[in-house]
Design an enzyme around this catalytic site. Structure first.
Site, PDB file in Angstrom:
ATOM      1  N   LYS A 154      24.933  -5.325   0.012  1.00  0.00           N
ATOM      2  CA  LYS A 154      26.425  -5.192  -0.078  1.00  0.00           C
ATOM      3  C   LYS A 154      26.952  -4.515   1.083  1.00  0.00           C
ATOM      4  CE  LYS A 154      26.328  -4.816  -5.200  1.00  0.00           C
ATOM      5  NZ  LYS A 154      26.326  -4.029  -6.399  1.00  0.00           N
TER       6      LYS A 154
ATOM      7  N   HIS B 137       4.871   6.609  11.535  1.00  0.00           N
ATOM      8  CA  HIS B 137       4.508   6.223  10.134  1.00  0.00           C
ATOM      9  C   HIS B 137       3.523   7.557   9.996  1.00  0.00           C
ATOM     10  CE1 HIS B 137       3.040   4.427   6.443  1.00  0.00           C
ATOM     11  NE2 HIS B 137       2.913   3.447   6.780  1.00  0.00           N
TER      12      HIS B 137
ATOM     13  N   ARG C  53      11.183   3.719   3.744  1.00  0.00           N
ATOM     14  CA  ARG C  53      10.660   2.784   4.607  1.00  0.00           C
ATOM     15  C   ARG C  53      12.109   2.008   5.268  1.00  0.00           C
ATOM     16  NH1 ARG C  53       5.353  -0.980   4.973  1.00  0.00           N
ATOM     17  NH2 ARG C  53       4.656   1.223   5.281  1.00  0.00           N
TER      18      ARG C  53
ATOM     19  N   ARG D  60       0.698  -1.143   0.060  1.00  0.00           N
ATOM     20  CA  ARG D  60       0.007   0.087   0.083  1.00  0.00           C
ATOM     21  C   ARG D  60       0.954   1.224  -0.007  1.00  0.00           C
ATOM     22  NH1 ARG D  60      -3.185  -2.692   1.305  1.00  0.00           N
ATOM     23  NH2 ARG D  60      -1.502  -3.578   2.588  1.00  0.00           N
ATOM     24  N   THR D  61       1.783   1.395   1.156  1.00  0.00           N
ATOM     25  CA  THR D  61       2.500   2.769   1.240  1.00  0.00           C
ATOM     26  C   THR D  61       3.206   2.922  -0.032  1.00  0.00           C
ATOM     27  OG1 THR D  61       2.604   2.486   3.368  1.00  0.00           O
ATOM     28  CG2 THR D  61       3.912   4.042   2.554  1.00  0.00           C
TER      29      THR D  61
HETATM   30  C1  NCD Z   1       0.938  -0.177   8.291  1.00  0.00           C
HETATM   31  C2  NCD Z   1       2.445  -0.424   8.468  1.00  0.00           C
HETATM   32  O1  NCD Z   1       3.144  -0.597   7.678  1.00  0.00           O
HETATM   33  O2  NCD Z   1       2.920  -0.128   9.536  1.00  0.00           O
HETATM   34  N1  NCD Z   1       0.719  -0.561   6.736  1.00  0.00           N
HETATM   35  C3  NCD Z   1       0.513   0.572   6.013  1.00  0.00           C
HETATM   36  O3  NCD Z   1       1.598   1.309   5.931  1.00  0.00           O
HETATM   37  N2  NCD Z   1      -0.517   0.747   5.544  1.00  0.00           N
HETATM   38  C4  NCD Z   1       0.196  -1.052   9.031  1.00  0.00           C
HETATM   39  C5  NCD Z   1       0.652  -2.596   9.055  1.00  0.00           C
HETATM   40  O4  NCD Z   1       1.581  -3.080   8.413  1.00  0.00           O
HETATM   41  O5  NCD Z   1       0.194  -3.442   9.884  1.00  0.00           O
END
Ligand code: NCD
Length: 304
Positions: free
Chosen positions: A80, A129, A101, A51-52
């Site tokens: 590496k 997040h 991320r 999703r993100t």
């Molecule tokens: C969340 C995350 O990555 O923290 N997901 C997301 O970004 N929509 C929630 C999750 O992974 O449970």
């Protein structure tokens, strides 16, 4: 130059402006279709995401820009031994903005100190997040018309869930919010958060049973048990199906309560709830794209 590490990096006034922009994007997508022509977004994902990452990519493409990046540590030079600091210096030569991320708390912050382009924290370990929080706030504001005067229940993995930690830190700046934390004993909300709520005199309660608090909630934020942050597989198996929101539990809720979930869902919301008009988690995904479009325009200082 601005980065986004935590939702608190924006004042509530700045957030308000960002949400107005997101709603304008929602209503007039064509107006924004070429704002980022020639711009590049780098998505540097050292931890899995659907999703993100795709939401960031869709956001940049909707604005006319393009996307480069990697979707796992294994497919980048991290395998590496390259440091995040070196990676971002290199990415700064290729792209105009970066979403990162990382499984380690603070890694995007380290990157930001060495970067010459805006860096967005797209999730760092169990910490923060912020773009999920922008998504959550935009969803609530768009569907409810306000961000104050709510009793919000947060249910599931409150210990490791970074979306929960970010959302609470953002919501405490609005008036008359009270929190109901619903979790098994092992996954309780961290003490540093309850300490902060006590200091600020913000009402909260902690319960184990979802049914008992359902009738008083205006918003219910469900979360998945964060398997990847467990040290012990047995604990995960024991806790993963602790909560299952189903039609019977929904019948205890207010008629206008909203159910939110950052997704991915595992078993914690039964699919039979999806058709309930109060289920807002798929609309939330769409708001995530508008929120990220507004964020990209804001950080790149592009006026439309
Ligand atoms: C969340 C995350 O990555 O923290 N997901 C997301 O970004 N929509 C929630 C999750 O992974 O449970």
């Amino acid at each position: 130059m601005r980065h986004l590490m935590s939702p608190l990096d924006f004042t509530t006034e700045e957030l308000d402006k960002l949400f107005q922009l997101a709603n304008d994007i929602e209503n007039n997508p064509k107006k924004y279709a070429h704002c980022c022509d020639g711009k590049k977004l780098a998505t540097c994902f050292y931890e899995p995401s659907t999703r993100t990452r795709l939401s960031f990519e869709a956001a940049m493409i909707n604005l006319g820009g393009s996307v480069i990046g990697f979707s796992s540590a294994a497919s980048s030079s991290a395998s590496k031994g390259e440091s995040v600091s070196d990676t971002i210096r290199m990415i700064s030569c290729y792209a105009d903005i970066c979403a990162m991320r990382h499984p380690k708390e603070g890694a995007p912050m380290v990157a930001a100190t060495k970067s010459s382009i805006p860096v967005v924290n797209a999730g760092d370990g169990g910490h923060q997040h912020p773009t999920q929080t922008l998504t959550d706030l935009l969803t609530i504001r768009s569907l409810k018309g306000r961000l104050n005067n709510f009793t919000i229940g947060l249910c599931g993995d409150l210990k490791f869930g970074r979306t929960v930690h970010s959302l609470i830190s953002a919501l405490i700046r609005y008036e008359n919010i009270s929190f109901v934390f619903i979790s098994p004993e092992e996954l309780r909300i961290p003490e540093y958060i309850t300490e902060q709520l006590k200091e600020l005199n913000i009402p909260y309660e902690e319960v184990i049973r979802l049914e008992e608090v359902m009738p008083k909630l205006d918003l219910l934020y469900m979360t998945r048990v964060q398997q990847e942050r467990f040290f012990n597989e047995e604990d995960y198996i024991r806790l993963k199906d602790f909560y299952i929101l189903d039609k019977a539990k929904m019948s205890l809720a207010k008629d206008d309560m909203l159910v939110l979930h950052p997704l991915p869902r595992v078993n914690e919301i039964s699919v039979e709830v999806d058709d309930d008009p109060r289920a807002a988690y798929f609309r939330q995904v769409q708001y995530g794209v508008y929120a990220r479009m507004a964020l990209i325009l804001t950080l790149l200082e592009i006026e439309v």
